[in-house]
Motif scaffolding. Sequence first.
Motif, PDB file in Angstrom:
ATOM      1  N   ALA A  55     -69.439 -33.067  54.504  1.00  0.00           N
ATOM      2  CA  ALA A  55     -68.624 -32.234  55.737  1.00  0.00           C
ATOM      3  C   ALA A  55     -68.536 -30.830  55.450  1.00  0.00           C
ATOM      4  CB  ALA A  55     -67.175 -32.844  55.739  1.00  0.00           C
ATOM      5  N   PRO A  56     -68.529 -30.351  54.253  1.00  0.00           N
ATOM      6  CA  PRO A  56     -68.518 -28.761  54.049  1.00  0.00           C
ATOM      7  C   PRO A  56     -69.582 -28.245  54.474  1.00  0.00           C
ATOM      8  CG  PRO A  56     -67.450 -29.933  51.961  1.00  0.00           C
ATOM      9  CD  PRO A  56     -68.076 -30.985  53.012  1.00  0.00           C
ATOM     10  N   GLU A  57     -70.725 -28.933  54.557  1.00  0.00           N
ATOM     11  CA  GLU A  57     -71.985 -28.172  55.005  1.00  0.00           C
ATOM     12  C   GLU A  57     -72.155 -28.416  56.472  1.00  0.00           C
ATOM     13  OE1 GLU A  57     -74.112 -26.820  52.842  1.00  0.00           O
ATOM     14  OE2 GLU A  57     -73.070 -27.550  50.857  1.00  0.00           O
ATOM     15  N   ILE A  58     -71.312 -29.142  57.104  1.00  0.00           N
ATOM     16  CA  ILE A  58     -71.297 -29.307  58.687  1.00  0.00           C
ATOM     17  C   ILE A  58     -70.775 -28.110  59.377  1.00  0.00           C
ATOM     18  CG2 ILE A  58     -70.503 -30.582  60.709  1.00  0.00           C
ATOM     19  CD1 ILE A  58     -70.942 -33.130  58.762  1.00  0.00           C
ATOM     20  N   SER A  59     -69.608 -27.529  58.712  1.00  0.00           N
ATOM     21  CA  SER A  59     -68.748 -26.496  59.124  1.00  0.00           C
ATOM     22  C   SER A  59     -67.765 -25.803  58.350  1.00  0.00           C
ATOM     23  CB  SER A  59     -67.671 -26.986  60.417  1.00  0.00           C
ATOM     24  OG  SER A  59     -67.156 -25.895  60.768  1.00  0.00           O
ATOM     25  N   GLN A  60     -67.723 -24.578  58.194  1.00  0.00           N
ATOM     26  CA  GLN A  60     -66.807 -23.639  57.417  1.00  0.00           C
ATOM     27  C   GLN A  60     -65.427 -24.267  57.398  1.00  0.00           C
ATOM     28  OE1 GLN A  60     -67.408 -19.876  59.271  1.00  0.00           O
ATOM     29  NE2 GLN A  60     -65.342 -19.904  59.278  1.00  0.00           N
ATOM     30  N   THR A  61     -65.112 -24.806  58.765  1.00  0.00           N
ATOM     31  CA  THR A  61     -63.722 -25.108  59.014  1.00  0.00           C
ATOM     32  C   THR A  61     -63.192 -26.141  58.158  1.00  0.00           C
ATOM     33  OG1 THR A  61     -64.465 -26.605  61.010  1.00  0.00           O
ATOM     34  CG2 THR A  61     -64.032 -24.219  61.365  1.00  0.00           C
ATOM     35  N   PHE A  62     -64.075 -27.081  57.877  1.00  0.00           N
ATOM     36  CA  PHE A  62     -63.496 -28.314  56.968  1.00  0.00           C
ATOM     37  C   PHE A  62     -62.969 -27.619  55.557  1.00  0.00           C
ATOM     38  CE2 PHE A  62     -64.185 -31.355  53.562  1.00  0.00           C
ATOM     39  CZ  PHE A  62     -63.521 -32.333  54.125  1.00  0.00           C
ATOM     40  N   PRO A 295     -49.332 -42.641  52.891  1.00  0.00           N
ATOM     41  CA  PRO A 295     -50.142 -43.541  53.857  1.00  0.00           C
ATOM     42  C   PRO A 295     -51.546 -42.958  54.070  1.00  0.00           C
ATOM     43  CG  PRO A 295     -47.812 -43.325  54.692  1.00  0.00           C
ATOM     44  CD  PRO A 295     -48.049 -42.325  53.509  1.00  0.00           C
ATOM     45  N   ILE A 296     -52.511 -44.095  53.974  1.00  0.00           N
ATOM     46  CA  ILE A 296     -53.756 -43.469  53.964  1.00  0.00           C
ATOM     47  C   ILE A 296     -54.236 -43.014  55.581  1.00  0.00           C
ATOM     48  CG2 ILE A 296     -56.126 -44.286  54.332  1.00  0.00           C
ATOM     49  CD1 ILE A 296     -55.151 -46.092  51.964  1.00  0.00           C
ATOM     50  N   VAL A 297     -54.796 -41.880  55.970  1.00  0.00           N
ATOM     51  CA  VAL A 297     -55.093 -41.458  57.258  1.00  0.00           C
ATOM     52  C   VAL A 297     -56.740 -41.372  57.557  1.00  0.00           C
ATOM     53  CG1 VAL A 297     -53.027 -40.601  57.504  1.00  0.00           C
ATOM     54  CG2 VAL A 297     -54.868 -39.079  56.718  1.00  0.00           C
ATOM     55  N   THR A 298     -57.032 -41.265  58.577  1.00  0.00           N
ATOM     56  CA  THR A 298     -58.553 -41.148  59.084  1.00  0.00           C
ATOM     57  C   THR A 298     -58.612 -39.741  58.916  1.00  0.00           C
ATOM     58  OG1 THR A 298     -57.878 -40.725  61.517  1.00  0.00           O
ATOM     59  CG2 THR A 298     -58.609 -42.828  60.490  1.00  0.00           C
ATOM     60  N   GLN A 299     -60.058 -39.126  58.550  1.00  0.00           N
ATOM     61  CA  GLN A 299     -60.275 -37.887  58.509  1.00  0.00           C
ATOM     62  C   GLN A 299     -59.964 -37.110  59.728  1.00  0.00           C
ATOM     63  OE1 GLN A 299     -64.276 -36.274  56.454  1.00  0.00           O
ATOM     64  NE2 GLN A 299     -64.744 -35.801  58.463  1.00  0.00           N
ATOM     65  N   GLY A 300     -60.483 -37.705  60.857  1.00  0.00           N
ATOM     66  CA  GLY A 300     -60.207 -36.941  62.188  1.00  0.00           C
ATOM     67  C   GLY A 300     -58.785 -36.624  62.241  1.00  0.00           C
ATOM     68  N   SER A 301     -57.773 -37.712  61.969  1.00  0.00           N
ATOM     69  CA  SER A 301     -56.427 -37.427  62.334  1.00  0.00           C
ATOM     70  C   SER A 301     -56.061 -36.267  61.025  1.00  0.00           C
ATOM     71  CB  SER A 301     -55.508 -38.717  61.856  1.00  0.00           C
ATOM     72  OG  SER A 301     -54.363 -38.486  61.785  1.00  0.00           O
ATOM     73  N   PHE A 302     -56.375 -36.227  60.047  1.00  0.00           N
ATOM     74  CA  PHE A 302     -56.030 -35.539  58.849  1.00  0.00           C
ATOM     75  C   PHE A 302     -56.550 -33.827  59.331  1.00  0.00           C
ATOM     76  CE2 PHE A 302     -57.279 -33.149  54.803  1.00  0.00           C
ATOM     77  CZ  PHE A 302     -56.089 -33.169  54.304  1.00  0.00           C
ATOM     78  N   LEU A 303     -57.706 -33.658  59.730  1.00  0.00           N
ATOM     79  CA  LEU A 303     -58.226 -32.483  60.193  1.00  0.00           C
ATOM     80  C   LEU A 303     -57.606 -31.981  61.299  1.00  0.00           C
ATOM     81  CD1 LEU A 303     -61.932 -32.904  59.431  1.00  0.00           C
ATOM     82  CD2 LEU A 303     -60.177 -31.770  57.999  1.00  0.00           C
ATOM     83  N   THR A 304     -57.175 -32.738  62.359  1.00  0.00           N
ATOM     84  CA  THR A 304     -56.746 -32.208  63.388  1.00  0.00           C
ATOM     85  C   THR A 304     -55.186 -31.760  63.285  1.00  0.00           C
ATOM     86  OG1 THR A 304     -56.237 -34.311  64.276  1.00  0.00           O
ATOM     87  CG2 THR A 304     -58.053 -33.229  65.167  1.00  0.00           C
ATOM     88  N   PHE A 330     -67.380 -30.123  65.588  1.00  0.00           N
ATOM     89  CA  PHE A 330     -65.734 -30.786  65.711  1.00  0.00           C
ATOM     90  C   PHE A 330     -65.936 -32.053  65.994  1.00  0.00           C
ATOM     91  CE2 PHE A 330     -62.323 -31.974  68.234  1.00  0.00           C
ATOM     92  CZ  PHE A 330     -61.045 -31.370  67.183  1.00  0.00           C
ATOM     93  N   ASP A 331     -66.924 -32.433  66.961  1.00  0.00           N
ATOM     94  CA  ASP A 331     -66.957 -33.964  67.119  1.00  0.00           C
ATOM     95  C   ASP A 331     -67.503 -34.612  66.109  1.00  0.00           C
ATOM     96  OD1 ASP A 331     -66.201 -33.403  69.734  1.00  0.00           O
ATOM     97  OD2 ASP A 331     -68.521 -33.211  70.588  1.00  0.00           O
ATOM     98  N   ARG A 332     -68.357 -34.118  65.246  1.00  0.00           N
ATOM     99  CA  ARG A 332     -69.017 -34.713  64.013  1.00  0.00           C
ATOM    100  C   ARG A 332     -67.903 -35.143  62.946  1.00  0.00           C
ATOM    101  NH1 ARG A 332     -74.815 -33.553  60.830  1.00  0.00           N
ATOM    102  NH2 ARG A 332     -74.570 -35.055  59.382  1.00  0.00           N
ATOM    103  N   LEU A 333     -67.094 -34.118  62.797  1.00  0.00           N
ATOM    104  CA  LEU A 333     -66.187 -34.145  61.837  1.00  0.00           C
ATOM    105  C   LEU A 333     -64.875 -35.231  62.035  1.00  0.00           C
ATOM    106  CD1 LEU A 333     -65.733 -30.450  60.509  1.00  0.00           C
ATOM    107  CD2 LEU A 333     -66.850 -32.372  59.339  1.00  0.00           C
ATOM    108  N   THR A 334     -64.658 -35.197  63.747  1.00  0.00           N
ATOM    109  CA  THR A 334     -63.449 -35.991  63.891  1.00  0.00           C
ATOM    110  C   THR A 334     -63.581 -37.175  64.887  1.00  0.00           C
ATOM    111  OG1 THR A 334     -63.355 -34.592  65.970  1.00  0.00           O
ATOM    112  CG2 THR A 334     -62.109 -33.792  64.013  1.00  0.00           C
TER     113      THR A 334
END
Length: 360
Positions: A55-62, A295-304, A330-334
């Motif tokens: 993920a860090p290599e996909i976007s600086q925003t991660f 509680p465990i969350v999904t990556q999409g939920s966490f990042l948004t 954004f789509d790839r990460l979430t």
Amino acid sequence: MAEPGLSLGDLIDMQIRQQGPMSLASYMGLCLTHPTRGYYRKADPLGTGGDFITAPEISQTFGEMIGAWIADLYLQMGSPEKFTLLELGPGRGTLLADALRVATRATGLAEALDLKLYETNPVLAAMQRERLSAHSPDWIEDVETLGASPLIIIANEFFDALPVRQFVRREGKWYERSVGLADGQRVFGLSPTPYQEALIGEAFASAEDGEVAEIGLAGQQFMGQLCRLLGPRGGALLTIDYGYAHTQPGETLQALARHAPVDPLAQPGAADLTTHVDFEALGRAGRMAGLTVHPIVTQGSFLTSLGLAERHSALATANPQKAASLASAFDRLTRADQMGELFKVLCAASPGLRPAGFPA
């Protein structure tokens, strides 16, 4: 010491001939971390020219979202005069470079930072040294050497690469999967001696014949060790990885080379071996160490929830020519059909802390 000229496959085959079949966990350990021929001891495996992209290599925003998370936690901890930030398996240092660009905006954080990196790959360590030199990082091989200051641990795609044991159900009993030789070729087999049912765990009690119990003992033990270190120091551990929220039967071992699946037995040390992370088991290890496991969350939920959409919108407005690539990242990460739901996020923290991105 390994004999010159022999491949890791040759060395593994020699060991099997001398000592008999080895457990899958032993095989994975040799493939990934053999001192001279292990996958993570050699070249850079990341990026389009490597075997996988994180993920860090996909976007600086991660990394920027992780940086905001670190800064918020630092402030909640009372802005200590010194704290340790440890990343497990830092890759090229991309995540921390992006994270610290944001986190160090918090008053006092840059001065308080003691950056530690847990890395075995000398090629990646050299990249980390170049990218993170402004933060004076130290590399450690043993987490027990950490000082006594408050501690924040980041583990992105780390636990998936730790060895697992697999047990197969046969006529109501569990047999451990092993790696042996047949006609000179490496093959999977089963130990002839059944494993104690009670040690497999209640989560697999209703498994049917042929089903697999995949147990990441190495990951659970390391998680427990880290959380026991956190306890008296105060702080939190954040882990992001692909996996499942609840312990369940199933086998997830995969080998990847040049972004494509390969036979995990074919070329030891030449492919990345991973399994899906059992987040319930990691959480249990954290609670046993006395930490609060959120509680465990999904990556999409966490990042948004941390503001990823707003950050991408701001970047697209400032750089219209990059709007399409930002939208794709954004789509790839979430998105649920990409990394958004397969990747989960777990946080084990000192009681009283309220890590951002998790339900209150």
